[in-house]
Scaffold this active site. Sequence first.
Site, PDB file in Angstrom:
ATOM      1  N   ASP A 198       8.381   7.334  -5.938  1.00 29.64           N
ATOM      2  CA  ASP A 198       7.568   7.355  -4.727  1.00 29.64           C
ATOM      3  C   ASP A 198       8.510   7.316  -3.530  1.00 29.64           C
ATOM      4  O   ASP A 198       9.674   6.944  -3.655  1.00 29.64           O
ATOM      5  CB  ASP A 198       6.633   6.138  -4.712  1.00 29.64           C
ATOM      6  CG  ASP A 198       5.518   6.289  -3.693  1.00 29.64           C
ATOM      7  OD1 ASP A 198       5.497   7.302  -2.973  1.00 29.64           O
ATOM      8  OD2 ASP A 198       4.662   5.388  -3.619  1.00 29.64           O
ATOM      9  N   ASP A 216       5.743   0.818  -7.253  1.00 31.77           N
ATOM     10  CA  ASP A 216       5.521  -0.581  -6.887  1.00 31.77           C
ATOM     11  C   ASP A 216       4.085  -0.878  -6.533  1.00 31.77           C
ATOM     12  O   ASP A 216       3.719  -2.030  -6.317  1.00 31.77           O
ATOM     13  CB  ASP A 216       6.421  -0.975  -5.717  1.00 31.77           C
ATOM     14  CG  ASP A 216       6.169  -0.131  -4.476  1.00 31.77           C
ATOM     15  OD1 ASP A 216       5.310   0.772  -4.531  1.00 31.77           O
ATOM     16  OD2 ASP A 216       6.827  -0.360  -3.445  1.00 31.77           O
ATOM     17  N   ASP A 259       0.330   3.344  -8.821  1.00 33.99           N
ATOM     18  CA  ASP A 259       1.352   3.841  -9.754  1.00 33.99           C
ATOM     19  C   ASP A 259       1.114   3.398 -11.197  1.00 33.99           C
ATOM     20  O   ASP A 259       1.822   3.826 -12.101  1.00 33.99           O
ATOM     21  CB  ASP A 259       2.743   3.336  -9.326  1.00 33.99           C
ATOM     22  CG  ASP A 259       3.150   3.843  -7.959  1.00 33.99           C
ATOM     23  OD1 ASP A 259       2.947   5.044  -7.691  1.00 33.99           O
ATOM     24  OD2 ASP A 259       3.669   3.045  -7.160  1.00 33.99           O
TER      25      ASP A 259
END
Length: 806
Positions: A315, A548, A552
């Site tokens: 990400d 995180d 996700d």
Amino acid sequence: MKKKKEVQTVEENFDTVEIPAELEGLTASEVQRKIEDGQTNQVEENLLKSDKEIIKENTINIFNILNLVLALFVLLVGSPKNTLFFGVVVINTLIGIIQELRAKHTIDKLSVLAKTKAVVLRDGRLQQIDQEAIVLGDILYLRNGDQVPVDGNLLAGEGVEVDESLLTGEADRVQKTLQDKLFSGSFVTAGECFYQGTAVGKDNFAEQLTSEAKTKKTENSELTKVLSRMIAVLTIVIIPVGLGLFYSQYQASASIKQAVLGTVAALVSMIPEGLMLLTSVAFAVGAANLARKKVLVQALPSIETLARVDVICLDKTGTITDGTLKFEQALLGEVSENRVNTIMGALLHHLKDQNATATALRKAFPAVSDWQAEKVIPFSSARKWSGVSFKDQGSFAFGAPEFIFKEMTAEMQSKIQPYLEEGQRVLVLVEYPGTLEEELVYEPRLLATLIISDNLRENAQATFGYFAKQDVQLKVISGDHPLTVSKIAQKAGIKNAETFIDMSGLDEPIDYKALVNQTTVFGRVTPKQKQSLIQALKINHTVCMTGDGVNDVLALREADIGVAMANGSSAARAASDVILLDSDFARMQNVLNEGRRVINNIERVASMYLVKTIYSLLLAVIFMIIASPYPFEPVQLTPINALTVGIPSFFLALKPSYERIKGDFLNNILRVSLPGALTVVSAVMIIQLANVLFDLDYQATSTMSVFLTGCVGLLVLYKVSFPLDKKKIALITALSTAYLSCYLFFREFFDFDKLWNRNLFFVIPLTFGIYWLFKGLTFVMDRLVDWRIRWKKKRQAKKNPQSRVI
């Protein structure tokens, strides 16, 4: 309005939380009584072995028991010095236990940093505790991104949405109302709430699913499968081969003692007990090395998968950028700056989102607490916006413009484009006509455009440059605007970052296979799309997913290896195999290197052990057929097993070795071990032929067979030690000297004949001969393995043409 208690502050980034007046929580005495009654959330940890398990597995196993039985047989026939091999087994086992225990204790100390916390209401105030300390009846506080630690019933909370996909397989978000059931293993995707635990420990609905989630991806690893298969085959073969060889040896010598010594010599070399030991030690030491570098491996077999990773999906926030955001400016529409400040202050006061965007906005807009909220729509990763309907003030929302407006005007697009090209985030503040719902039915009115900047990590370019040199592809999968993500990725030096796509503009069904081959940056990705992208990448790659956030989780579980940031959501940490304790993506260099080091070194060690396993098995079968005395005694094999395999394997198993993993484990070890074993068998059979032609005695043929076998072992050691360095050269030289000294100074102890008599006429030419034979067989084996790999790839390509890597 319900009366609110005095606001309490919770540690670890929990901002002030308003506690409903009717909720008190358990008292300290009630908690103590429940602990005494065993009503705690303790569950048996089965991912890391306990001290007792480590000692038990390294001592009481089939190979050690078999070695002990063989040693007893040798003692029974009156040859105690031939039990020397069992002393080596004991020493190796002790070394292995000590190393593995030290590694485990290192991991245990640092794993405390990654322990998932829970927030409970006790004695009328919020406290942060370990999840294991939750007791039955505790009232817990949850917010967006938290994983539900125990089953319970919802007591208070507005706009609470829960993702139960880990339990049900359905990715839809479930809205929860008062007294609804919350299940452990699910996670909050929107809102905040208080709920009361109704089950703890093994009584939780998802307790078994939690442990399975962390082991299911690694339990069938390639290395584990190969070693398990090897153990299974040897377990089946070793008893009938041993009995058959004993019978033939007794027929050949008419001596029980000679038959026992020959059979034991064959079986001792056949057992790769040190390989199993070193594999366990290598994994444990690798995990301990990573723990010292602030990386926690939650399941040891994950290290093997880490070594084979060739695609890392990441990400933008927390990896390319450091996760800190800064509000830059508000581009005003039809309202004044003071009005925008008031609206944003009121929104942020009632919205309890704790993400980086909300934190940055709270610093820019002081809270306004005198507006009364009628309905709150909290932020979710699927919705991409949040908002509040206020009494007498109207309804307002802010979020991603393309998710708030059905169609963006050309004027609006041109206004925000320059900021997107600079890599900045763009949000819009709007007024909504009517009460807010889960979906915006009516067209809202633009009040202001909010510009937020990301901070690029200082080490980003160096980190991504390293992965490019290591032939590891990087894919950026983000919920942010694709142009913003692409520009930041380009600044960070990610290869092909200019190829991006807006996933929100694609209609199902999507050809994910083609998409992942052609694109590097994916923007506006939903959690379900992240999972599908990972699935497509896994067809041709070993995929690592870093994340995180709660969005996700599905992708982390889908990837071959999931890596979470310690400062991320508890749901992300629970779904991952590896946790970066300092939340620094640069640690992934250590992760990749350590994984490669472990597997490269295990391949080297396995090649050495498999040589003696293969030649011992082949010679046992041959001498069972020809009914001739077996050429080795157990004591004679001690220098070979110790100096060409045992001692060097401990050094090589822990050496730095960061080359990229190529090929599969079995093929890689057969490239060296099979030529080595065939060379030994050839040398021994030539000496047996010389015995027939020149009528040599048993001690002479035995000594020459052992000497040449040891020479092949040193050749294999030299081969697997590449690339050579000064330490490896010194090790090989020292071991070769020690091996030769066994014949010069300890000849009588090891029952060796003299080499400097007529035996030299056989030994010298055969020593040169085995070098060229080993080299030739290795060349042929390399070609056979390469041909087999190419044939396998062609076969796979014919079965599935779309699986070819572009």
